[in-house]
Design an enzyme around this catalytic site. Structure first.
Site, mmCIF file in Angstrom:
data_model
loop_
_atom_site.group_PDB
_atom_site.id
_atom_site.type_symbol
_atom_site.label_atom_id
_atom_site.label_comp_id
_atom_site.label_asym_id
_atom_site.label_seq_id
_atom_site.Cartn_x
_atom_site.Cartn_y
_atom_site.Cartn_z
ATOM 1 N N THR A 1 0.848 -1.197 0.000
ATOM 2 C CA THR A 1 0.000 0.000 0.000
ATOM 3 C C THR A 1 0.879 1.240 0.000
ATOM 4 O O THR A 1 2.011 1.209 0.482
ATOM 5 C CB THR A 1 -0.918 0.040 1.247
ATOM 6 O OG1 THR A 1 -1.843 1.126 1.119
ATOM 7 C CG2 THR A 1 -0.144 0.221 2.543
ATOM 8 N N ASN A 2 0.343 2.319 -0.526
ATOM 9 C CA ASN A 2 0.993 3.620 -0.387
ATOM 10 C C ASN A 2 0.165 4.511 0.534
ATOM 11 O O ASN A 2 0.389 5.718 0.591
ATOM 12 C CB ASN A 2 1.159 4.288 -1.764
ATOM 13 C CG ASN A 2 2.339 3.699 -2.514
ATOM 14 O OD1 ASN A 2 3.444 3.596 -1.975
ATOM 15 N ND2 ASN A 2 2.116 3.285 -3.756
ATOM 16 N N HIS B 1 -2.305 5.788 6.274
ATOM 17 C CA HIS B 1 -3.355 5.533 7.276
ATOM 18 C C HIS B 1 -3.586 4.019 7.411
ATOM 19 O O HIS B 1 -3.692 3.481 8.510
ATOM 20 C CB HIS B 1 -4.679 6.184 6.868
ATOM 21 C CG HIS B 1 -4.592 7.655 6.648
ATOM 22 N ND1 HIS B 1 -4.713 8.564 7.664
ATOM 23 C CD2 HIS B 1 -4.408 8.369 5.516
ATOM 24 C CE1 HIS B 1 -4.600 9.787 7.170
ATOM 25 N NE2 HIS B 1 -4.421 9.698 5.867
ATOM 26 N N ASP C 1 -8.324 -4.131 -0.429
ATOM 27 C CA ASP C 1 -9.122 -3.218 -1.234
ATOM 28 C C ASP C 1 -10.466 -3.068 -0.537
ATOM 29 O O ASP C 1 -11.044 -4.051 -0.065
ATOM 30 C CB ASP C 1 -9.302 -3.733 -2.664
ATOM 31 C CG ASP C 1 -9.626 -2.589 -3.610
ATOM 32 O OD1 ASP C 1 -8.890 -1.576 -3.604
ATOM 33 O OD2 ASP C 1 -10.624 -2.669 -4.349
ATOM 34 N N GLY D 1 -10.446 8.990 4.563
ATOM 35 C CA GLY D 1 -11.503 8.605 3.618
ATOM 36 C C GLY D 1 -12.892 9.018 4.091
ATOM 37 O O GLY D 1 -13.135 10.170 4.453
HETATM 38 P P1 IMP Z 1 -8.847 1.437 -1.439
HETATM 39 O O1 IMP Z 1 -9.059 1.266 -2.909
HETATM 40 O O2 IMP Z 1 -8.847 0.177 -0.664
HETATM 41 O O3 IMP Z 1 -7.645 2.295 -1.121
HETATM 42 O O4 IMP Z 1 -10.073 2.232 -0.842
HETATM 43 C C1 IMP Z 1 -10.881 3.039 -1.640
HETATM 44 C C2 IMP Z 1 -11.321 4.258 -0.890
HETATM 45 O O5 IMP Z 1 -12.182 3.853 0.163
HETATM 46 C C3 IMP Z 1 -10.209 5.051 -0.238
HETATM 47 O O6 IMP Z 1 -9.704 6.014 -1.072
HETATM 48 C C4 IMP Z 1 -10.911 5.686 0.928
HETATM 49 O O7 IMP Z 1 -11.527 6.868 0.503
HETATM 50 C C5 IMP Z 1 -11.990 4.682 1.251
HETATM 51 N N1 IMP Z 1 -11.613 3.878 2.398
HETATM 52 C C6 IMP Z 1 -10.897 2.722 2.429
HETATM 53 N N2 IMP Z 1 -10.772 2.288 3.680
HETATM 54 C C7 IMP Z 1 -11.413 3.179 4.451
HETATM 55 C C8 IMP Z 1 -11.611 3.273 5.856
HETATM 56 O O8 IMP Z 1 -11.159 2.462 6.680
HETATM 57 N N3 IMP Z 1 -12.325 4.344 6.273
HETATM 58 C C9 IMP Z 1 -12.837 5.280 5.425
HETATM 59 N N4 IMP Z 1 -12.663 5.241 4.120
HETATM 60 C C10 IMP Z 1 -11.954 4.193 3.637
#
Ligand code: IMP
Length: 191
Positions: free
Chosen positions: A7-8, A11, A68, A149
């Site tokens: 991951t980059n 958080h 994801d 997020g």
């Molecule tokens: P990703 O593709 O797994 O990085 O997640 C997609 C998007 O979902 C991220 O850019 C965040 O906006 C949101 N997201 C992922 N995990 C969380 C979380 O634990 N809390 C709130 N938003 C999240």
């Protein structure tokens, strides 16, 4: 045991390190001197998690995992789902995405939503998937400053705080990522 987290997102790294506890050393891409964009071009959480973990495993040979996550909103027919990161458009910020959700739900009573997370682990070339879900609702306005997020507008069922109002250990103890990652760590303990 050492595992490389593909991951980059700093958080996510912090959260996973807290969830992992002392038995696991969670390495970041920085720790292995790797600065790279990780492709995420598929249209399911499972396939994206696989793609990210496999990409980093292929580059490093290290036991690697990726997650994801999607926010699935009932009144939006499950959107933004797998498109949660870019919901407000290419290059958008977390805040842009939150604004879009709040605008779309402005006149809608049904605020039910669910965070779903898929973790993919690549160990000795084999792939393992773990899922975590947490149901909740989208609050009427942003509350809290922790997390990232959609955390300021996601209130898990049975709680009066949004994820962004909770201390990290409380969010990690109940969250989609906490559930999926804990399944992975329990699996590794039995290996
Ligand atoms: P990703 O593709 O797994 O990085 O997640 C997609 C998007 O979902 C991220 O850019 C965040 O906006 C949101 N997201 C992922 N995990 C969380 C979380 O634990 N809390 C709130 N938003 C999240």
């Amino acid at each position: 045991m050492k595992l490389l987290f593909a991951t980059n997102n700093s958080h996510k790294l912090r959260e996973i390190r807290e969830i992992a506890g002392k038995d696991y050393q969670i390495l970041s891409l920085n720790d292995v001197n790797m600065a790279t964009d990780i492709p995420e071009t598929r249209d399911t959480l499972e396939d994206n998690a696989r793609q990210k973990a496999q990409f980093i495993y292929d580059k490093t040979g290290f036991s690697s995992f990726a997650d994801d996550t999607g926010l699935e909103v009932d009144a939006l027919d499950g959107r933004p789902g797998v498109y949660s990161a870019r919901y407000a458009g290419e290059g958008c910020s977390f805040d842009d995405n939150v604004s879009k959700i709040l605008e779309e739900l402005d006149t809608i009573e049904n605020r039910k939503a669910c965070f779903r997370c898929v973790v993919c682990l690549i160990l000795d070339g084999n792939e393992y998937l773990f899922e975590g879900r947490i149901p909740g609702e989208i609050s009427r306005e942003r509350r809290g400053t922790d997390g990232f997020g959609y955390d300021p507008v996601f209130q898990p069922d049975g709680h009066i705080q949004t994820f962004a109002e909770m201390p990290p250990h409380l969010k990690n103890g109940i969250s989609h990522r906490g559930i999926a990652a804990s399944k992975m760590f329990r699996f590794l303990q039995k290996k």
